[in-house]
Design an enzyme around this catalytic site. Structure first.
Site, PDB file in Angstrom:
ATOM      1  CE  LYS A   1      -4.447  -1.473   1.955  1.00  0.00           C
ATOM      2  NZ  LYS A   1      -4.564  -2.763   1.474  1.00  0.00           N
TER       3      LYS A   1
ATOM      4  CD  GLU B   1      -5.177   5.913   3.324  1.00  0.00           C
ATOM      5  OE1 GLU B   1      -4.227   5.989   2.522  1.00  0.00           O
ATOM      6  OE2 GLU B   1      -6.190   5.226   3.115  1.00  0.00           O
TER       7      GLU B   1
ATOM      8  CD  GLU C   1     -10.177  -2.312  -3.360  1.00  0.00           C
ATOM      9  OE1 GLU C   1     -10.860  -3.337  -3.350  1.00  0.00           O
ATOM     10  OE2 GLU C   1      -9.532  -1.909  -2.368  1.00  0.00           O
TER      11      GLU C   1
ATOM     12  CD  GLU D   1      -6.235  -2.689  -1.677  1.00  0.00           C
ATOM     13  OE1 GLU D   1      -5.106  -3.150  -1.478  1.00  0.00           O
ATOM     14  OE2 GLU D   1      -7.275  -3.260  -1.310  1.00  0.00           O
TER      15      GLU D   1
ATOM     16  CG  ASN E   1      -7.249  -5.369  -4.609  1.00  0.00           C
ATOM     17  OD1 ASN E   1      -6.351  -5.214  -3.781  1.00  0.00           O
ATOM     18  ND2 ASN E   1      -8.495  -5.075  -4.354  1.00  0.00           N
TER      19      ASN E   1
ATOM     20  CG  PHE F   1     -22.079 -10.125  11.673  1.00  0.00           C
ATOM     21  CD1 PHE F   1     -22.786 -10.444  10.529  1.00  0.00           C
ATOM     22  CD2 PHE F   1     -22.467  -9.011  12.408  1.00  0.00           C
ATOM     23  CE1 PHE F   1     -23.847  -9.661  10.116  1.00  0.00           C
ATOM     24  CE2 PHE F   1     -23.530  -8.220  12.005  1.00  0.00           C
ATOM     25  CZ  PHE F   1     -24.215  -8.549  10.854  1.00  0.00           C
TER      26      PHE F   1
HETATM   27  P1  ADP Z   1      -7.904  -3.946   1.869  1.00  0.00           P
HETATM   28  O1  ADP Z   1      -6.594  -4.193   1.220  1.00  0.00           O
HETATM   29  O2  ADP Z   1      -8.037  -4.643   3.161  1.00  0.00           O
HETATM   30  O3  ADP Z   1      -9.040  -4.146   0.930  1.00  0.00           O
HETATM   31  P2  ADP Z   1      -8.372  -1.089   1.490  1.00  0.00           P
HETATM   32  O4  ADP Z   1      -7.335  -0.053   1.586  1.00  0.00           O
HETATM   33  O5  ADP Z   1      -8.859  -1.411   0.147  1.00  0.00           O
HETATM   34  O6  ADP Z   1      -7.878  -2.391   2.243  1.00  0.00           O
HETATM   35  O7  ADP Z   1      -9.602  -0.620   2.404  1.00  0.00           O
HETATM   36  C1  ADP Z   1     -10.684  -1.471   2.698  1.00  0.00           C
HETATM   37  C2  ADP Z   1     -11.869  -0.622   3.108  1.00  0.00           C
HETATM   38  O8  ADP Z   1     -11.577   0.175   4.238  1.00  0.00           O
HETATM   39  C3  ADP Z   1     -12.330   0.364   2.065  1.00  0.00           C
HETATM   40  O9  ADP Z   1     -13.227  -0.209   1.165  1.00  0.00           O
HETATM   41  C4  ADP Z   1     -12.981   1.439   2.892  1.00  0.00           C
HETATM   42  O10 ADP Z   1     -14.284   1.087   3.266  1.00  0.00           O
HETATM   43  C5  ADP Z   1     -12.154   1.468   4.138  1.00  0.00           C
HETATM   44  N1  ADP Z   1     -11.097   2.479   4.038  1.00  0.00           N
HETATM   45  C6  ADP Z   1      -9.826   2.288   3.690  1.00  0.00           C
HETATM   46  N2  ADP Z   1      -9.116   3.421   3.731  1.00  0.00           N
HETATM   47  C7  ADP Z   1      -9.966   4.376   4.133  1.00  0.00           C
HETATM   48  C8  ADP Z   1      -9.857   5.788   4.379  1.00  0.00           C
HETATM   49  N3  ADP Z   1      -8.713   6.409   4.235  1.00  0.00           N
HETATM   50  N4  ADP Z   1     -10.961   6.443   4.779  1.00  0.00           N
HETATM   51  C9  ADP Z   1     -12.128   5.817   4.955  1.00  0.00           C
HETATM   52  N5  ADP Z   1     -12.298   4.512   4.751  1.00  0.00           N
HETATM   53  C10 ADP Z   1     -11.245   3.785   4.334  1.00  0.00           C
HETATM   54 MG    MG Z   2      -9.286  -3.160  -0.768  1.00  0.00          MG
END
Ligand code: ADP
Ligand code: MG
Ligand code: ADP
Length: 666
Positions: free
Chosen positions: A116, A200, A275, A288, A290, A348
C-alpha cells in the site's frame, strides 16, 4: 493455447476458474489439502493433486508444493484465483523461472502494487488522486501519533501489506492512535507476516467504488466500468453492485481514465482492480490496486458480458483484447450477496460445522432477469476453521436496479442452508432496507443502520398475520396427514378442525380456515379474509405461498405444535393450537432455561489471544473482555452489561471450543 491449467486455489473461485478453462477446451488440475479431499473443486477438475495438511501455510500457499504439483501433472499455466498466492510476486517469479505461465499481471506490477505504501507513491506520481496522508512507513507509536496529529483526526491506520479489510483501525483521537497502531500491527504480522504500517486521512461517510481494468500484452487497455462495494462490515465487502447508483458518466470516465493510467504506469496486463474511496461530493481518492481477479467480479461480468477469467487466460496466452473502450457498455444492473458462514445474531461470529442441507436458488437467465450462484460448497461438506467462511456468491441481474433487488430478495428467500448458521437473514434485511433500496449508502451503512447489532427484522402487524395464517394452514394440513397415516379415523376431515389459535411474537390470533383444494380462505380475528394457495407438503423445508395476490416464501422447521419460521430477516416460532389445547396449555408450567447470563461463553472454537480484564474489575456495557482469534480474524468479545469479574477460567493461548466458559461475573 495452454493445454492444462493448474488452479492454485480452492472453494468457489477454483470452481469458477475451472468453468472458464473448460469452455476454452483447456484441461484443469485442482490442488487440495487434507480438509478438501471431497471438495467441489476437486470433483470438477480433470485431475487433482494432494498438497498437504489443512492449514494454508502447510498446503495452499507453499510454493514448493505447488511447483511439484505442476511438474507432476505437466501443467503449462497457473491461475491463482484470489487470496492465497494471487498477489505473491515471489510465486509469479518462481513460475516464470520454471517456464510456466502465470495467469495474472507481470511480476513487477504485482510488486509495485502489492504494497500500500509503494503503490500510493506510484499512483501519486502518475497523476492519480490519492487519500491525503503520509507517503511513507510509520516506525513507532510516537511517530504514529506525530503523523496522525499532522494529518488531523480521524485517521486510518493500515497495514501496508494488508488485504481483506484486515490490519486496519480508525483512530478518532490521540488515545486511539496508540491502541490502533498496536492492534493494527499485531493483526498485520499474524495475517501477513509483515507489520509495516501507514496512516492516512479517514474519509468520513465515503463510498467504496472500484474500477475493473483489463489489459493485454500489446499495450491495450479497457476499463469495464465500476462496482460499488460500500456495503461493508469491518472493512470487508458484503454486498456489491454494478453499476454504482452514485456515479454520473463524467465521474465514471474520470475514474476509468485514472485507473487505466495507473495500470499503464506499471506496464500492467491481465485483469486488475483500482479501488477508490469517493466522498459525498464525488471527489475520489485512490485506495489500492488489486492485481488479481476480484471476489466480486461476477457483477461486472453480468453488466458487460465479458468473461473475465476467459480474458485473463487469453491475455496470458498473448491474445489481444476482444473489445475497445467504445465497445464496453452497461447492460442492466447486477448485485452480489456474499453468503457467509457466520451468525449475524451473535455479532457475526464465524459458524463452523457440517452443512446438512444446501439448496441454493436455481440459476437462470431469461433475458430480463438472472440468478447466478458461484459456490464451492455442497451438502454434507464442512465449513472448517482453516479457510474463508464464504459459502457462496449469490448474484442477480435485471434490466434495472429495482428489479435486480426484487430478484435478489426472492433468491435469498429460497436459499436453504442448514447445519451451520449463515448471514442470509441479515442480507435479506439489507435488501429490504429503504435506504439501501434508494441507493443512499456509504461504507458506514451497516454500522449505522445496525448500530445495536442484528437481532432480526421486525415485521409489520400485517406481515405477522400473514405468516401466522400460512403456518396455521400448514399445521392443519400436517395434522390431516398425521391422522391419515395413523389410520385411526376413516373420516379424518371431521377430526381436524378449522378454527385455531396461533401464537406468534407473544400475541395470539384467532385463525379460521375455510379450506379448498390446495388452499384456504383465511380469517384472522374474524376480520379481513385472505385467500392462500400453496403446493407445500409436510416435510418440505421451503414453503411457498400465494397470499392475497402476493408471493411469500417461508423457510420452515417443525417444532411441537407449530413451526420455526425464517422470513426476510426474521426468525419466529409460531405455535398453532386448537381452543382445547390452548385451555390445557394454560395449566402447563413454562420450562425455565438454565441461567448462563453470569458467564462469558466462547461463541466459536478459537484461540484466546488476550484477556483485557482481571478478577475484581468492574466493567461497563460494551467494554472489551477478551480477544479470540478464529478463522484468521481477531474477535473482541465485549461485556453485554455492567458487572464485576468474579473469575477467569482461561489464559492467553488457551484453545477453546464453542460455549466453553471464559469468565464468570459476580
Ligand atoms: P484492503 O486491502 O483490506 O481491501 P483497502 O485499503 O482497500 O484495504 O480498504 C478497505 C476498506 O476500508 C475500504 O473499502 C474502505 O471502506 C475502508 N477504508 C480504507 N481506507 C480508508 C480511508 N482512508 N478512509 C475511509 N475509509 C477507508
Ligand atoms: Mg481493498
Ligand atoms: P384432499 O384431501 O382433497 O386430497 P389434500 O390431502 O391435498 O386434499 O389436502 C388436505 C387439506 O389440506 C385440504 O383441505 C387443503 O385445503 C389443505 N391443503 C392442501 N394443500 C395444502 C398446502 N400446500 N398447505 C396447506 N394446506 C393445504
Amino acid at each position: 493455447m495452454f493445454e492444462k491449467i493448474l488452479i492454485a486455489n480452492r472453494g468457489e473461485i477454483a470452481c469458477r476458474v475451472i468453468k472458464s478453462a473448460k469452455s476454452l477446451g483447456i484441461k484443469t488440475v485442482a490442488i487440495y489439502s487434507e480438509a478438501d479431499k471431497k471438495s467441489l473443486h476437486v470433483q470438477m477438475a480433470d485431475e487433482a493433486v494432494f498438497i498437504g495438511p489443512p492449514p494454508v501455510n502447510q498446503s495452499y500457499i507453499l510454493i514448493d508444493n505447488i511447483l511439484e504439483a505442476i511438474a507432476k501433472t505437466g501443467s503449462d499455466a497457473v491461475h491463482p484465483g484470489y487470496g492465497f498466492l494471487s498477489e505473491n510476486s515471489q510465486f509469479a517469479k518462481r513460475l516464470e523461472e520454471a517456464g510456466i505461465t502465470f495467469i495474472g499481471p507481470p511480476v513487477k506490477a504485482i510488486e509495485a502494487m502489492g504494497d500500500k505504501i509503494a503503490s500510493k507513491k506510484i499512483a501519486h506520481e502518475s497523476g492519480v488522486s490519492t487519500v491525503p496522508g503520509y507517503l511513507g512507513e510509520i516506525n513507532s507509536p510516537e511517530h504514529a501519533l506525530e503523523i496522525a496529529c499532522e494529518i488531523g483526526f480521524p485517521v486510518m491506520i493500515k497495514a501496508s501489506a494488508g488485504g481483506g479489510g484486515k490490519g486496519m483501525r480508525i483512530a478518532w483521537d490521540k488515545e486511539g492512535v496508540a491502541e490502533g497502531y498496536q492492534s493494527s500491527r499485531n493483526e498485520a504480522s499474524s495475517s501477513f507476516g509483515d507489520d509495516r504500517i501507514l496512516i492516512e486521512k479517514f474519509i468520513t461517510s465515503p463510498r467504496h467504488i472500484e474500477i475493473q481494468v483489463l489489459g493485454d500484452k500489446h499495450g491495450n487497455f479497457v476499463y469495464l466500468n465500476e462496482r460499488e462495494c460500500s456495503i461493508q462490515r469491518r472493512n470487508q465487502k458484503v454486498i456489491e453492485e454494478a453499476p454504482s447508483p452514485f456515479l454520473n458518466q463524467n465521474t465514471r470516465k474520470a475514474m476509468g481514465n485514472q485507473a487505466v493510467s495507473l495500470a499503464k504506469a506499471v506496464d500492467y496486463f491481465s485483469a486488475g482492480t483500482v479501488e477508490f474511496i469517493v466522498d459525498s461530493d464525488r471527489n475520489f481518492y485512490f485506495l489500492e490496486m488489486n492485481t488479481r481477479l476480484q471476489v466480486e467480479h461476477p457483477v461486472t461480468e453480468l453488466i458487460t458480458g465479458v468473461d473475465l477469467v476467459k480474458e485473463m487466460i487469453n491475455v496470458a496466452d498473448g491474445k489481444k483484447l476482444p473489445l475497445t473502450q467504445e465497445q464496453v457498455g452497461i447492460d442492466g444492473w447486477a448485485f452480489e450477496s456474499r453468503v457467509y458462514a457466520e451468525d449475524p445474531r451473535r455479532n457475526f461470529l464465524p459458524s463452523i460445522g457440517r452443512i446438512t442441507k444446501y439448496s441454493p436458488p436455481t440459476e437462470f437467465n431469461d433475458g430480463s432477469n438472472a440468478i447466478r450462484n458461484d459456490t464451492g460448497v455442497f451438502e454434507g461438506g464442512e465449513i472448517s476453521v482453516h479457510y474463508d467462511p464464504m459459502i457462496a456468491k449469490l448474484c442477480t441481474w435485471s434490466t434495472d436496479r429495482k428489479s435486480a433487488i426484487e430478484t435478489m430478495r426472492k433468491a435469498l428467500g429460497t436459499f436453504e442452508i442448514e447445519g451451520i448458521t449463515s448471514n442470509i437473514s441479515f442480507l435479506s434485511a439489507v435488501f429490504d432496507h429503504p435506504k439501501f433500496k434508494s441507493g443512499d449508502i456509504t461504507t458506514g451503512f451497516i454500522e449505522e443502520e445496525f448500530a445495536e447489532g442484528f437481532s432480526g427484522v421486525e415485521h409489520s402487524e400485517e406481515t405477522i398475520e400473514r405468516i401466522a395464517s400460512c403456518v396455521t394452514m400448514m399445521h392443519r394440513f400436517s395434522e390431516i396427514r398425521r391422522t391419515r397415516i395413523s389410520g385411526r379415523l376413516a373420516n379424518h376431515m371431521r377430526k381436524v378442525g378449522n378454527d385455531w389459535i396461533a401464537r406468534i411474537n407473544q400475541t395470539e390470533l384467532n385463525i379460521s380456515l375455510d379450506p379448498f383444494k390446495n388452499g384456504c380462505r383465511v380469517k384472522v380475528n374474524n376480520a379481513k379474509e385472505l385467500t392462500i394457495t400453496s403446493a407445500w407438503t409436510p416435510g418440505k423445508t421451503l414453503a411457498e405461498f400465494e397470499i392475497g395476490g402476493d408471493q411469500m416464501q417461508l423457510r420452515v422447521k417443525p417444532i411441537s405444535e407449530g413451526y420455526h419460521i425464517e422470513y426476510r430477516g426474521a426468525e419466529l416460532d409460531v405455535l398453532v393450537r386448537t381452543g382445547r389445547q390452548q385451555e390445557l396449555g394454560s395449566y402447563m408450567k413454562e420450562k425455565e432455561l438454565p441461567d448462563t447470563s453470569k458467564y462469558l461463553l466462547c461463541p466459536m472454537p478459537g484461540l484466546i489471544t488476550e484477556i483485557h480484564v482481571s478478577v475484581g474489575d468492574k466493567v461497563e456495557d460494551g467494554q472489551p473482555l477478551c480477544t479470540v482469534e478464529a478463522m484468521k480474524m481477531e474477535n473482541v468479545l465485549k461485556a453485554s452489561r455492567k458487572g464485576t469479574i468474579k473469575s477467569i477460567a482461561v489464559t492467553p493461548g488457551s484453545s477453546l471450543t464453542v460455549d466453553q466458559v471464559i469468565l464468570e461475573f459476580e
